[in-house]
Design a protein around this motif. Structure first.
Motif, short mmCIF file in Angstrom:
data_model
loop_
_atom_site.label_atom_id
_atom_site.label_comp_id
_atom_site.label_asym_id
_atom_site.label_seq_id
_atom_site.Cartn_x
_atom_site.Cartn_y
_atom_site.Cartn_z
N PHE A 39 13.53 -52.74 -25.59
CA PHE A 39 12.23 -53.21 -26.06
C PHE A 39 12.18 -53.26 -27.58
CE2 PHE A 39 8.04 -51.89 -27.63
CZ PHE A 39 7.28 -52.99 -27.25
N VAL A 40 12.67 -52.20 -28.23
CA VAL A 40 12.64 -52.14 -29.70
C VAL A 40 13.50 -53.24 -30.30
CG1 VAL A 40 13.34 -50.73 -31.67
CG2 VAL A 40 12.07 -49.70 -29.80
N VAL A 41 14.68 -53.45 -29.76
CA VAL A 41 15.58 -54.48 -30.29
C VAL A 41 14.96 -55.87 -30.11
CG1 VAL A 41 17.82 -55.59 -29.97
CG2 VAL A 41 17.66 -53.11 -30.03
N LYS A 42 14.38 -56.13 -28.94
CA LYS A 42 13.75 -57.44 -28.71
C LYS A 42 12.57 -57.66 -29.64
CE LYS A 42 15.13 -58.23 -23.95
NZ LYS A 42 14.70 -58.39 -22.57
N ARG A 43 11.74 -56.63 -29.84
CA ARG A 43 10.60 -56.77 -30.75
C ARG A 43 11.07 -56.99 -32.18
NH1 ARG A 43 5.19 -55.48 -29.92
NH2 ARG A 43 5.11 -56.21 -32.06
N PHE A 44 12.14 -56.29 -32.57
CA PHE A 44 12.70 -56.45 -33.91
C PHE A 44 13.09 -57.89 -34.16
CE2 PHE A 44 16.11 -56.27 -37.05
CZ PHE A 44 15.57 -55.45 -38.01
N GLU A 45 13.74 -58.49 -33.18
CA GLU A 45 14.16 -59.89 -33.31
C GLU A 45 12.98 -60.85 -33.18
OE1 GLU A 45 17.10 -61.06 -34.28
OE2 GLU A 45 17.72 -58.98 -34.51
N ASP A 46 12.06 -60.58 -32.27
CA ASP A 46 10.91 -61.47 -32.07
C ASP A 46 9.99 -61.50 -33.28
OD1 ASP A 46 11.81 -62.11 -29.56
OD2 ASP A 46 10.43 -60.77 -28.50
N ASP A 47 9.88 -60.37 -33.98
CA ASP A 47 9.01 -60.29 -35.15
C ASP A 47 9.70 -60.76 -36.43
OD1 ASP A 47 7.02 -59.30 -33.56
OD2 ASP A 47 7.34 -57.22 -34.10
N LYS A 48 10.94 -61.23 -36.30
CA LYS A 48 11.72 -61.75 -37.43
C LYS A 48 11.84 -60.72 -38.55
CE LYS A 48 10.36 -66.44 -36.38
NZ LYS A 48 9.66 -67.64 -36.82
N CYS A 49 12.14 -59.50 -38.16
CA CYS A 49 12.23 -58.41 -39.13
C CYS A 49 13.38 -58.61 -40.12
CB CYS A 49 12.37 -57.07 -38.43
SG CYS A 49 10.85 -56.55 -37.64
N ARG A 50 14.46 -59.23 -39.69
CA ARG A 50 15.57 -59.48 -40.62
C ARG A 50 15.13 -60.40 -41.74
NH1 ARG A 50 21.17 -59.87 -37.28
NH2 ARG A 50 20.53 -58.54 -35.58
N GLN A 51 14.41 -61.46 -41.39
CA GLN A 51 13.95 -62.40 -42.40
C GLN A 51 12.94 -61.73 -43.33
OE1 GLN A 51 12.15 -65.92 -40.85
NE2 GLN A 51 11.75 -66.78 -42.88
N GLN A 52 12.06 -60.93 -42.77
CA GLN A 52 11.06 -60.25 -43.60
C GLN A 52 11.73 -59.24 -44.54
OE1 GLN A 52 8.16 -58.64 -40.92
NE2 GLN A 52 7.32 -60.64 -40.41
N ALA A 53 12.73 -58.55 -44.07
CA ALA A 53 13.44 -57.59 -44.92
C ALA A 53 14.17 -58.32 -46.04
CB ALA A 53 14.43 -56.78 -44.09
N GLY A 54 14.76 -59.45 -45.72
CA GLY A 54 15.43 -60.25 -46.75
C GLY A 54 14.45 -60.77 -47.79
N THR B 11 12.11 -60.53 -53.25
CA THR B 11 10.93 -60.36 -54.09
C THR B 11 11.04 -59.12 -54.96
OG1 THR B 11 9.61 -61.42 -52.38
CG2 THR B 11 8.43 -60.18 -54.06
N THR B 12 11.52 -58.04 -54.38
CA THR B 12 11.67 -56.79 -55.14
C THR B 12 12.68 -56.96 -56.28
OG1 THR B 12 11.16 -55.54 -53.14
CG2 THR B 12 12.23 -54.34 -54.93
N LEU B 13 13.75 -57.68 -56.01
CA LEU B 13 14.73 -57.91 -57.05
C LEU B 13 14.13 -58.63 -58.24
CD1 LEU B 13 18.11 -58.38 -55.46
CD2 LEU B 13 17.87 -58.57 -57.91
N PHE B 14 13.33 -59.65 -57.97
CA PHE B 14 12.68 -60.37 -59.05
C PHE B 14 11.62 -59.54 -59.76
CE2 PHE B 14 14.38 -64.30 -57.18
CZ PHE B 14 14.89 -64.86 -58.34
N ALA B 15 11.04 -58.58 -59.09
CA ALA B 15 10.04 -57.73 -59.71
C ALA B 15 10.68 -56.64 -60.57
CB ALA B 15 9.17 -57.08 -58.65
N VAL B 16 11.86 -56.19 -60.20
CA VAL B 16 12.52 -55.09 -60.91
C VAL B 16 13.21 -55.57 -62.18
CG1 VAL B 16 14.41 -53.41 -60.73
CG2 VAL B 16 12.76 -53.64 -58.88
N VAL B 17 13.77 -56.76 -62.16
CA VAL B 17 14.55 -57.26 -63.31
C VAL B 17 13.72 -57.28 -64.59
CG1 VAL B 17 15.73 -59.29 -64.23
CG2 VAL B 17 16.23 -58.49 -61.92
N PRO B 18 12.48 -57.80 -64.60
CA PRO B 18 11.72 -57.78 -65.86
C PRO B 18 11.42 -56.37 -66.37
CG PRO B 18 10.73 -59.32 -64.33
CD PRO B 18 11.79 -58.56 -63.59
#
Length: 72
Positions: free
Chosen positions: A42-57, A62-69
């Motif tokens: 269930f957890v693995v399916k929800r992880f994929e259905d919620d597009k968690c990989r894309q959100q983490a990326g 965004t964090t990288l661009f915020a930290v550089v300045p």
């Protein structure tokens, strides 16, 4: 014309493959009916259905661009 890799098609193909082939293999496992294993599936399916990989990326990008300045 150069066509780029179609991720949506690939994900749909993997989803079909996982839905058919892997599901049958999982059902053969001796602990398939155990509650903890069903929860894990269930957890693995929800992880994929919620597009968690894309959100983490996206969050990483965004964090990288915020930290550089702040560092310059």
């Amino acid at each position: 014309m150069l066509r780029f890799f179609n991720w949506e098609y690939t994900i749909a193909w993997i989803d079909d493959w996982v839905g058919n082939g892997v599901q049958k293999m999982l059902e053969k496992l001796p602990f398939y009916q155990k509650q903890w294993f069903q929860f894990l599936i269930f957890v693995v399916k929800r992880f994929e259905d919620d597009k968690c990989r894309q959100q983490a990326g996206s969050l990483t990008y965004t964090t990288l661009f915020a930290v550089v300045p702040m560092l310059t």
